[in-house]
Structures are given as structure tokens and as C-alpha cells.
Design a protein around this motif. Structure first.
Motif, PDB file in Angstrom:
ATOM      1  N   UNK A  39       8.709  42.143 -28.429  1.00  0.00           N
ATOM      2  CA  UNK A  39      10.114  41.915 -27.856  1.00  0.00           C
ATOM      3  C   UNK A  39      10.901  41.600 -29.096  1.00  0.00           C
ATOM      4  N   UNK A  40      10.430  40.490 -29.782  1.00  0.00           N
ATOM      5  CA  UNK A  40      11.116  40.098 -31.086  1.00  0.00           C
ATOM      6  C   UNK A  40      11.174  41.166 -32.207  1.00  0.00           C
ATOM      7  N   UNK A  41      10.287  42.223 -32.317  1.00  0.00           N
ATOM      8  CA  UNK A  41      10.365  43.041 -33.308  1.00  0.00           C
ATOM      9  C   UNK A  41      11.225  44.112 -32.924  1.00  0.00           C
ATOM     10  N   UNK A  42      11.709  44.549 -31.671  1.00  0.00           N
ATOM     11  CA  UNK A  42      12.490  45.387 -30.969  1.00  0.00           C
ATOM     12  C   UNK A  42      13.998  44.743 -31.458  1.00  0.00           C
ATOM     13  N   UNK A  43      14.294  43.649 -31.109  1.00  0.00           N
ATOM     14  CA  UNK A  43      15.464  42.868 -31.250  1.00  0.00           C
ATOM     15  C   UNK A  43      15.733  42.733 -32.651  1.00  0.00           C
ATOM     16  N   UNK A  44      14.902  42.370 -33.384  1.00  0.00           N
ATOM     17  CA  UNK A  44      15.149  42.314 -34.872  1.00  0.00           C
ATOM     18  C   UNK A  44      15.521  43.955 -35.739  1.00  0.00           C
ATOM     19  N   UNK A  45      14.726  44.916 -34.834  1.00  0.00           N
ATOM     20  CA  UNK A  45      15.139  46.175 -35.272  1.00  0.00           C
ATOM     21  C   UNK A  45      16.498  46.620 -34.936  1.00  0.00           C
ATOM     22  N   UNK A  46      16.888  46.144 -33.713  1.00  0.00           N
ATOM     23  CA  UNK A  46      18.374  46.436 -33.250  1.00  0.00           C
ATOM     24  C   UNK A  46      19.235  46.057 -33.945  1.00  0.00           C
ATOM     25  N   UNK A  47      18.969  44.619 -34.287  1.00  0.00           N
ATOM     26  CA  UNK A  47      19.933  43.735 -35.110  1.00  0.00           C
ATOM     27  C   UNK A  47      20.138  44.503 -36.503  1.00  0.00           C
ATOM     28  N   UNK A  48      19.032  44.822 -36.999  1.00  0.00           N
ATOM     29  CA  UNK A  48      19.262  45.572 -38.481  1.00  0.00           C
ATOM     30  C   UNK A  48      19.862  46.779 -38.305  1.00  0.00           C
ATOM     31  N   UNK A  49      19.636  47.613 -37.288  1.00  0.00           N
ATOM     32  CA  UNK A  49      20.367  48.730 -37.276  1.00  0.00           C
ATOM     33  C   UNK A  49      22.033  48.455 -37.250  1.00  0.00           C
ATOM     34  N   UNK A  50      22.105  47.589 -36.468  1.00  0.00           N
ATOM     35  CA  UNK A  50      23.783  47.311 -36.228  1.00  0.00           C
ATOM     36  C   UNK A  50      24.290  46.629 -37.500  1.00  0.00           C
ATOM     37  N   UNK A  51      23.613  45.711 -38.225  1.00  0.00           N
ATOM     38  CA  UNK A  51      24.062  44.993 -39.392  1.00  0.00           C
ATOM     39  C   UNK A  51      23.895  45.626 -40.592  1.00  0.00           C
ATOM     40  N   UNK A  52      22.802  46.303 -40.859  1.00  0.00           N
ATOM     41  CA  UNK A  52      22.931  46.712 -42.212  1.00  0.00           C
ATOM     42  C   UNK A  52      22.033  48.185 -42.158  1.00  0.00           C
ATOM     43  N   UNK A  53      21.840  48.816 -41.167  1.00  0.00           N
ATOM     44  CA  UNK A  53      21.347  50.091 -41.018  1.00  0.00           C
ATOM     45  C   UNK A  53      22.288  51.273 -41.400  1.00  0.00           C
ATOM     46  N   UNK A  54      21.602  52.494 -40.984  1.00  0.00           N
ATOM     47  CA  UNK A  54      22.719  53.544 -41.168  1.00  0.00           C
ATOM     48  C   UNK A  54      23.788  53.452 -40.003  1.00  0.00           C
ATOM     49  N   UNK A  55      25.059  54.071 -40.559  1.00  0.00           N
ATOM     50  CA  UNK A  55      26.122  53.972 -39.613  1.00  0.00           C
ATOM     51  C   UNK A  55      25.935  54.828 -38.445  1.00  0.00           C
ATOM     52  N   UNK A  56      26.542  54.647 -37.432  1.00  0.00           N
ATOM     53  CA  UNK A  56      26.414  55.361 -36.055  1.00  0.00           C
ATOM     54  C   UNK A  56      27.788  56.152 -36.162  1.00  0.00           C
ATOM     55  N   UNK A  57      27.383  57.500 -35.702  1.00  0.00           N
ATOM     56  CA  UNK A  57      28.579  58.561 -35.744  1.00  0.00           C
ATOM     57  C   UNK A  57      29.251  58.652 -34.102  1.00  0.00           C
ATOM     58  N   UNK A  58      30.626  58.592 -34.256  1.00  0.00           N
ATOM     59  CA  UNK A  58      31.352  58.673 -33.030  1.00  0.00           C
ATOM     60  C   UNK A  58      32.073  59.870 -33.242  1.00  0.00           C
ATOM     61  N   UNK A  59      31.933  60.802 -32.242  1.00  0.00           N
ATOM     62  CA  UNK A  59      32.754  61.838 -32.192  1.00  0.00           C
ATOM     63  C   UNK A  59      33.723  62.094 -31.110  1.00  0.00           C
ATOM     64  N   UNK A  60      35.041  62.400 -31.529  1.00  0.00           N
ATOM     65  CA  UNK A  60      36.167  62.337 -30.747  1.00  0.00           C
ATOM     66  C   UNK A  60      36.564  63.746 -30.084  1.00  0.00           C
ATOM     67  N   UNK A  61      36.529  64.071 -28.844  1.00  0.00           N
ATOM     68  CA  UNK A  61      36.786  65.183 -28.209  1.00  0.00           C
ATOM     69  C   UNK A  61      38.171  64.853 -27.474  1.00  0.00           C
ATOM     70  N   UNK A  62      39.349  65.594 -27.791  1.00  0.00           N
ATOM     71  CA  UNK A  62      40.851  65.195 -27.158  1.00  0.00           C
ATOM     72  C   UNK A  62      41.736  66.015 -27.611  1.00  0.00           C
ATOM     73  N   UNK A  63      42.960  65.235 -27.431  1.00  0.00           N
ATOM     74  CA  UNK A  63      44.101  66.317 -27.587  1.00  0.00           C
ATOM     75  C   UNK A  63      45.063  65.379 -28.619  1.00  0.00           C
TER      76      UNK A  63
END
Length: 251
Positions: free
Chosen positions: A7-31
């Protein structure tokens, strides 16, 4: 102990992804209310243009595929939805906001009947989930319309409720931009709210030599305010994406 370490490893992995990992892509579909504008349209501005600024530097990449004049139907017919899906990978987020053009019954080139609108949105949600990505539904932003008493008048008919119903039925995250933007307009007032929209005096801008009084499309100030409203709503949504937001309070 073994489960604790996992559990600790998963939490640290999640934190690293948010804090210093690769960026997350947000796609926009709209007008157009969300879309990036051509130079010939400025100072018209889509609120999606200010979206990246709501997140910590380097934490997200915004892929803005929203387009002026598009409804759910034309977004599909022109191949724009398939192109967005092709660019979507597992873990991405897709923001879906339509309604202005779908409900324009006087414009048959873009009008989408309510039942078709709901089906198209349901398709979008299913397609995004098939890609292993997260769909987020948004109600359409309000137009600047007031009654004689100075109260904001809804202008999208049943379409926002169709978005809300789909989100509840399919357990999709919902950002209710119609209600948030209506509250902003009501708070700002009849005259002051003009500054949030594309109101240009004659001779003030070469793109609009005769001036323009547009109560649908945003000025830069209005677009930025809507992006901040989205960010504030996202903060309370429970979505993991909210962890990437800049620190800040209510707009």
C-alpha cells in the motif's frame, strides 16, 4: 506488514506520478465556448485556452480539440471525435462539453435533437472508457441573458438536464458549468457582466470595425474566469486530476 508495504509503495508511486512524473493529457471535446481561437476572431477567447494555467507547471498537457460551431453530431460527422479517440491513451482525461449548437434548432447544419444529443454523449462516455481513459461531462456554459428584473435566464432548454441525467445514470464525473457560470453572471450583474463577453466598441478592434455585442462568446477575462470556475469545481469532484491543480481558493 506485506500488505502495508504494498500500500505504501502504491501511494508513493501515485504521489510521484502527480508531483514529478510525466504530465497527464487532458483532451477537450466541445464548441466555441471552449475552443482556441483564430487571430481573426480575437479578442474572442475559449475558456479551454486558460485551462492549463489552472494546473501546476508541467503536470498536464491540454489537447484542445473544441471547435467553433460544432455540435455532438457534427463533431462525429467530421471525424473529430475519432481523431480525438486515436490520440487518447489509458490514463488520459477527456472533458466533454456541448449544447450551444446542439440546441440551435434554427441552424439545421448543426442542430441535434435532444434524444440524439443524449445518445451521442453516451457514446462519447463509452468510447473514452474503452480506451482506459476518464470521461468528464460538462454542462454548457450560460449565455449572458437577463430578464427585466436582472435575473439570469436559462437559454439551453432541456439539454443541461440531459447531461446531468446521463452523468448520474452512468456514474460519470460531472462539472456543472451551466450552474457555475449562471451564478457568476448573477453575481456580476447586468452591466458589469458585459466585460466577460465579446463586447467590443466600434473602432476599438480591427477584427470588429463596426463593434460587436456577443453574449455567447467570452472575452479573455470571461474565459479565464470560467477556467477558474472549472478548477474550483474540479477540486471538490473527487477526481484524481484535482491533485494536479495549483493551490488556490474560490475564484
Amino acid at each position: 506488514m506485506h500488505r502495508f508495504l504494498i500500500g505504501l509503495l502504491l501511494a508513493l508511486t501515485s504521489f510521484a506520478t502527480v508531483a514529478g512524473g510525466p504530465p497527464l493529457t487532458i483532451h477537450l471535446a466541445g464548441d466555441s465556448t471552449m475552443a482556441e481561437k483564430l487571430p481573426t476572431k480575437r479578442p474572442e477567447t475559449g475558456w479551454g485556452e486558460f485551462l492549463a494555467a489552472q494546473f501546476r507547471d508541467g503536470s498536464v498537457v491540454v489537447d484542445n480539440r473544441a471547435k467553433n460551431g460544432r455540435s455532438t453530431r457534427t463533431f462525429i460527422e467530421e471525424g473529430r471525435w475519432n481523431d480525438l479517440l486515436d490520440a487518447t491513451k489509458a490514463g488520459d482525461v477527456v472533458l466533454i462539453q456541448f449544447g450551444h449548437n446542439d440546441q440551435s434548432v434554427e441552424k439545421p447544419d448543426r442542430y441535434t435533437p435532444p434524444a440524439d444529443y443524449a445518445r451521442n454523449l453516451a457514446r462519447f462516455v463509452a468510447d473514452v472508457r474503452t480506451k482506459g481513459a476518464t470521461p468528464v461531462l460538462l454542462t454548457p456554459v450560460a449565455r449572458r441573458r437577463f430578464d427585466e428584473a436582472g435575473h439570469v435566464v436559462p437559454s439551453h432548454g432541456e439539454y443541461p438536464d440531459l447531461v446531468r441525467a446521463l452523468a448520474a445514470r452512468e456514474r460519470v464525473a460531472l462539472i456543472d458549468m451551466e450552474r457555475r457560470s449562471s451564478a457568476v453572471l448573477q453575481e456580476t450583474g447586468v452591466e458589469e457582466s458585459k466585460a466577460l463577453f465579446l463586447w467590443v466598441a466600434p473602432g476599438a478592434n480591427a477584427n470588429y470595425p463596426n463593434g460587436v455585442e456577443d453574449n455567447t462568446h467570452f472575452s479573455p477575462a470571461g474565459a479565464e474566469r470560467m477556467a477558474r470556475e472549472f478548477a474550483y469545481a474540479l477540486r471538490g469532484s473527487g477526481l484524481a486530476l484535482a491533485q494536479r491543480l495549483r493551490e488556490g481558493g474560490k475564484p
